[in-house]
Design an enzyme around this catalytic site. Structure first.
Site, mmCIF file in Angstrom:
data_model
loop_
_atom_site.group_PDB
_atom_site.id
_atom_site.type_symbol
_atom_site.label_atom_id
_atom_site.label_comp_id
_atom_site.label_asym_id
_atom_site.label_seq_id
_atom_site.Cartn_x
_atom_site.Cartn_y
_atom_site.Cartn_z
ATOM 1 N N LYS A 150 22.116 -48.287 8.526
ATOM 2 C CA LYS A 150 22.536 -47.906 9.883
ATOM 3 C C LYS A 150 23.005 -49.148 10.641
ATOM 4 O O LYS A 150 24.057 -49.162 11.246
ATOM 5 C CB LYS A 150 21.354 -47.237 10.592
ATOM 6 C CG LYS A 150 21.664 -46.748 11.980
ATOM 7 C CD LYS A 150 20.517 -45.892 12.504
ATOM 8 C CE LYS A 150 20.654 -45.634 13.982
ATOM 9 N NZ LYS A 150 19.593 -44.794 14.523
ATOM 10 N N GLU A 187 16.823 -56.862 3.321
ATOM 11 C CA GLU A 187 16.702 -56.406 1.932
ATOM 12 C C GLU A 187 18.025 -55.823 1.431
ATOM 13 O O GLU A 187 18.485 -56.114 0.329
ATOM 14 C CB GLU A 187 15.627 -55.310 1.816
ATOM 15 C CG GLU A 187 14.208 -55.749 2.089
ATOM 16 C CD GLU A 187 13.799 -55.576 3.549
ATOM 17 O OE1 GLU A 187 14.673 -55.712 4.446
ATOM 18 O OE2 GLU A 187 12.612 -55.318 3.783
ATOM 19 N N GLY A 240 17.075 -43.179 11.544
ATOM 20 C CA GLY A 240 17.116 -43.511 10.109
ATOM 21 C C GLY A 240 16.401 -42.482 9.249
ATOM 22 O O GLY A 240 16.963 -41.945 8.286
ATOM 23 N N ARG A 241 15.153 -42.171 9.621
ATOM 24 C CA ARG A 241 14.367 -41.258 8.778
ATOM 25 C C ARG A 241 14.806 -39.795 8.914
ATOM 26 O O ARG A 241 14.280 -38.924 8.227
ATOM 27 C CB ARG A 241 12.877 -41.425 9.076
ATOM 28 C CG ARG A 241 12.514 -41.230 10.538
ATOM 29 C CD ARG A 241 11.138 -41.803 10.841
ATOM 30 N NE ARG A 241 10.820 -41.802 12.259
ATOM 31 C CZ ARG A 241 11.205 -42.730 13.130
ATOM 32 N NH1 ARG A 241 11.973 -43.739 12.716
ATOM 33 N NH2 ARG A 241 10.860 -42.669 14.383
ATOM 34 N N GLU A 259 6.007 -42.842 10.547
ATOM 35 C CA GLU A 259 6.873 -43.685 11.370
ATOM 36 C C GLU A 259 7.191 -42.978 12.690
ATOM 37 O O GLU A 259 7.376 -43.623 13.717
ATOM 38 C CB GLU A 259 8.159 -44.009 10.606
ATOM 39 C CG GLU A 259 8.921 -45.163 11.224
ATOM 40 C CD GLU A 259 10.117 -45.596 10.398
ATOM 41 O OE1 GLU A 259 10.102 -45.443 9.162
ATOM 42 O OE2 GLU A 259 11.075 -46.079 10.990
ATOM 43 N N HIS A 310 -6.344 -34.456 -11.471
ATOM 44 C CA HIS A 310 -7.098 -35.294 -12.416
ATOM 45 C C HIS A 310 -7.405 -36.654 -11.822
ATOM 46 O O HIS A 310 -7.749 -37.584 -12.544
ATOM 47 C CB HIS A 310 -6.313 -35.428 -13.721
ATOM 48 C CG HIS A 310 -6.155 -34.105 -14.413
ATOM 49 N ND1 HIS A 310 -6.997 -33.681 -15.412
ATOM 50 C CD2 HIS A 310 -5.289 -33.089 -14.173
ATOM 51 C CE1 HIS A 310 -6.636 -32.463 -15.785
ATOM 52 N NE2 HIS A 310 -5.603 -32.073 -15.049
ATOM 53 N N LYS A 325 11.300 -56.410 10.737
ATOM 54 C CA LYS A 325 12.643 -56.963 10.523
ATOM 55 C C LYS A 325 12.766 -58.336 11.187
ATOM 56 O O LYS A 325 13.397 -59.240 10.652
ATOM 57 C CB LYS A 325 13.709 -56.011 11.060
ATOM 58 C CG LYS A 325 13.835 -54.752 10.228
ATOM 59 C CD LYS A 325 15.003 -53.894 10.660
ATOM 60 C CE LYS A 325 15.041 -52.616 9.834
ATOM 61 N NZ LYS A 325 16.160 -51.748 10.146
HETATM 62 C C1 G6Q Z 1 13.871 -45.216 9.931
HETATM 63 C C2 G6Q Z 1 13.557 -46.617 10.120
HETATM 64 C C3 G6Q Z 1 13.756 -47.513 8.932
HETATM 65 C C4 G6Q Z 1 15.220 -47.804 8.616
HETATM 66 C C5 G6Q Z 1 15.269 -48.954 7.617
HETATM 67 C C6 G6Q Z 1 16.680 -49.298 7.218
HETATM 68 O O1 G6Q Z 1 13.784 -44.383 10.794
HETATM 69 O O2 G6Q Z 1 14.148 -47.123 11.246
HETATM 70 O O3 G6Q Z 1 13.123 -47.010 7.785
HETATM 71 O O4 G6Q Z 1 15.853 -46.687 8.126
HETATM 72 O O5 G6Q Z 1 14.641 -50.069 8.175
HETATM 73 O O6 G6Q Z 1 17.453 -49.641 8.323
HETATM 74 P P1 G6Q Z 1 19.006 -49.746 8.205
HETATM 75 O O7 G6Q Z 1 19.532 -48.412 7.848
HETATM 76 O O8 G6Q Z 1 19.489 -50.212 9.550
HETATM 77 O O9 G6Q Z 1 19.295 -50.758 7.118
#
Ligand code: G6Q
Length: 548
Positions: free
Chosen positions: A206, A212, A267-268, A353, A384, A512
């Site tokens: 996003k 990463e 994002g989620r 989250e 199990h 971050k």
């Molecule tokens: C989701 C969070 C988080 C995010 C990641 C990746 O709601 O904000 O999981 O999606 O940190 O972020 P970017 O899409 O900005 O790389």
């Protein structure tokens, strides 16, 4: 005291809990032949059985009052109408718009966003059709066979979960891979399996600033250029999904392969947006649209069904009942479908989250618990291992069991065996095993006297352990869409009752910030002594090992 805990409904629920905890579900079932009918909902082929909960009609009425007291119906409309309910980020929350039909209208800052949503869906359609049919080929003229999604958190977990869940709908010619971790092992092990000529990388971020993802994207780019011998190959082998179009262009992604989304998509909550591109590539656009249609159908149910018959509302209220009035700290997601193996991890992010918050909408610390730990694994594997604690541990762990009536792999008796386990578990959790039942069993096994008495306490199961069961016909894109939206809206309901913002994530942002802070110190020449003694030593041990 907060308005919530001071309210008469909250107080009534606390008093009611003291009565209910003395009851057993065993008796509640025995005394009411209609309990299943009273406490289950059916809608469009989805059965939600919540009769195996420690509730009576009075409990439900009180919980519904709790929802009413929070003006839930108004909040639902505020969400769907694009109000900026994510106040700490001043954003609307409109993943629902991403799955809305073309003729809808949802305004953000006076602009209808639906035409943009469908413009991007058309872009996804053109691109995924062309890759799948071979109309668009790799740099050396070969068909794309591997899609590698590079993204993390919300830009990974949804597509990973959905591609696995919908494998029976996936293309035989394509394999979807997911790289998230900055640990080089993740990308190294993935690249080992790939042929650069037939691989497409999708950089999903996003913000397009996540450490990463950018590290993995640069490694993938270098690998591709190295294998194909030219920078020009990047144009055919990289696509990006982002709200940050200036950064995608700096990275060198062909603008035709950049898929846009918007700040009002969390994002989620983003698998419905262009973040779902790997899903559309893998299962085809028609199936992706069925997923969107399923999400929309659940939205319509959520918006229109009365609170008493509303699946996300009831699911949310049951969570609150146990979390706030029984003090449960965790909640298990137990899908009896191997294709749903990533569903617990997906919900873990979505729930923890969203509602792992300690400050209310007015910025004040809350005086009640918010979200619990969410975890789980597919049945029957969990039986199990950790089910022991659910049956006989000291803590109550409410659980959702999810299962399809028919399998994509109808082999022999497997599915009947799977579902018999599922149903037997919810029954046993509810009933338990009384002392006299355990005793009778031991007698039947030939035990007597001291030997029997010594073993007896271990063979007793307290029961009264609550669970929900969600049954559906078969796991297909439409059903998966409905299940995801069910949990999304459940989370929203809980956030409304807890008076918290489910749509920010300052804890993730904090991570971050930290990610790049310490890195220069690992590379520094001199001994580091600016932290506490633990952190200083950890850094210096690493430096001594790696810096000459
Ligand atoms: C989701 C969070 C988080 C995010 C990641 C990746 O709601 O904000 O999981 O999606 O940190 O972020 P970017 O899409 O900005 O790389």
């Amino acid at each position: 005291m907060s308005n919530l805990t001071r309210s008469s409904v909250w107080q009534a629920l606390s008093a009611h809990q003291i009565e209910i905890r003395e009851q057993t579900m065993r008796n509640l079932f025995a005394n009411d032949a209609n309990r299943f009918d009273k406490f289950s909902l059916r809608e469009d082929g989805l059965l939600f059985d919540f009769s195996k909960n420690l509730i009576t009609e009075e409990t439900l009425a009180l919980l519904i009052n709790l929802a009413r007291q929070s003006n839930l119906s108004d909040w639902i409309e505020r969400q769907f109408n694009g109000e900026k309910i994510n106040t700490s980020e001043a954003r609307a929350v409109l993943h629902t718009a991403l799955r809305s039909p073309r003729d809808c209208s949802v305004l953000v800052d006076g602009k209808n966003v639906i035409p943009d949503v469908h413009r991007v869906l058309e872009h996804i359609r053109r691109y995924s059709d062309a890759i799948r049919s071979g109309a668009t080929l790799g740099h050396t003229g070969k068909k794309i066979r591997h899609i590698v999604n590079i993204g993390i958190g919300g830009s990974a977990l949804g597509p990973l979960m959905a591609c696995e869940a919908l494998k029976p709908f996936g293309s035989d010619d394509l394999t979807a891979h997911f790289v998230s971790n900055v640990d080089a092992t993740d990308i190294a092990e993935t690249l080992k399996k790939l042929d650069a000529e037939t691989t497409l990388f999708i950089i999903s971020s996003k913000t397009f600033t996540t450490q990463e993802t950018l590290a993995n994207a640069h490694t993938a780019r270098a690998w591709l250029v190295d294998h194909l011998g030219t920078e020009q190959a990047v144009a055919k082998h990289f696509a990006a999904v982002s709200t940050n179009l200036s950064e995608t262009s700096k990275f060198g992604i062909n603008p035709e392969n950049v898929f846009e989304f918007w700040d009002w998509v969390g994002g989620r909550y983003s698998l419905w947006s262009a973040i779902g591109l790997p899903i559309a590539l893998y299962i085809g656009m028609e199936n992706f649209e069925r997923l969107l249609a399923g999400g929309h159908a659940m939205d319509e149910h959520f918006r229109n069904a009365p609170l008493e018959k509303n699946m996300p509302v009831i699911l949310a209220l049951l969570g609150i009942w146990y979390g706030n009035f029984f003090g449960t700290g965790s909640y298990a997601i137990l899908p009896y479908d191997q294709y749903m193996q990533h569903f617990p991890a997906y919900l873990q992010q979505l729930e923890m989250e969203s509602n792992g918050k300690r400050v209310d909408r007015e910025g004040k610390p809350v005086d009640y618990d918010t979200h619990f730990v969410v975890w789980g694994a597919p049945g029957t594997n969990g039986q199990h291992s950790f089910y022991q604690l659910i049956h006989q541990g000291t803590r109550m762990v409410p659980a959702d069991f999810l299962a399809p009536l028919t399998s994509h792999n109808p082999i022999g008796e497997h599915h009947a065996m799977l579902l018999s386990n599922c149903f037997a578990q919810t029954e046993a959790l509810m009933l338990g095993k009384t002392e006299s039942e355990a005793r009778a069993e031991l007698v039947a096994q030939g035990l007597t006297g001291n030997a029997l008495e010594a073993l007896l306490p271990y063979k007793i199961f307290p029961g009264n352990r609550p669970s929900n069961t969600l049954l559906f016909e078969k796991l297909d894109p439409y059903t998966l869409g409905r299940l995801i939206a069910l949990y999304e809206q459940k989370i929203f309901v809980q956030s409304v009752i807890w008076n918290i913002n489910a749509f920010d994530q300052w804890g993730v942002e904090f991570g971050k910030q930290l990610a790049n802070k310490l890195l220069p110190e690992l590379r520094s020449k001199g001994t580091v002594n600016t932290h506490d003694s633990s952190t200083n030593n950890l850094i210096n041990i690493y430096r001594n090992r790696h810096i000459a």
